[in-house]
Design an enzyme around this catalytic site. Sequence first.
Site, PDB file in Angstrom:
ATOM      1  N   PRO A   2       4.144  -0.177  -5.144  1.00  0.00           N
ATOM      2  CA  PRO A   2       4.198   0.998  -4.264  1.00  0.00           C
ATOM      3  C   PRO A   2       5.201   2.043  -4.764  1.00  0.00           C
ATOM      4  CG  PRO A   2       5.414  -0.812  -3.300  1.00  0.00           C
ATOM      5  CD  PRO A   2       4.736  -1.351  -4.533  1.00  0.00           C
ATOM      6  N   GLU A   3       5.002   3.242  -4.342  1.00  0.00           N
ATOM      7  CA  GLU A   3       5.925   4.319  -4.671  1.00  0.00           C
ATOM      8  C   GLU A   3       7.042   4.372  -3.625  1.00  0.00           C
ATOM      9  OE1 GLU A   3       5.863   5.983  -7.494  1.00  0.00           O
ATOM     10  OE2 GLU A   3       4.096   4.812  -8.059  1.00  0.00           O
ATOM     11  N   LYS A  59      12.398   1.064  -4.885  1.00  0.00           N
ATOM     12  CA  LYS A  59      11.090   0.563  -4.453  1.00  0.00           C
ATOM     13  C   LYS A  59      11.177  -0.827  -3.829  1.00  0.00           C
ATOM     14  CE  LYS A  59       8.415   3.130  -7.843  1.00  0.00           C
ATOM     15  NZ  LYS A  59       7.388   3.016  -8.884  1.00  0.00           N
TER      16      LYS A  59
END
Length: 77
Positions: A2-3, A59
């Site tokens: 994920p960002e 993250k």
Amino acid sequence: MPERPEVEAVWRVVEENFLGKKMKRSVVVDDSKVINDIASDFDVALLGNTIVVTQRKSKNLWLQLTFFSFHSIRNGM
């Protein structure tokens, strides 16, 4: 992976809605890359724990529970 904005969004939801609350149920996804043969044991170990601290760094999302800590870098935890 994920960002950062996705992890930030999940962290805010957990912080605002689940901090200080006891886990009554959990769902552990059967993923051989993450958890092999301990999924059911991990699921049982989570029950009854309270989320006492949440942290986000880059993250990574960190949750400290009353009995143990773990972190997740997967989208949606």
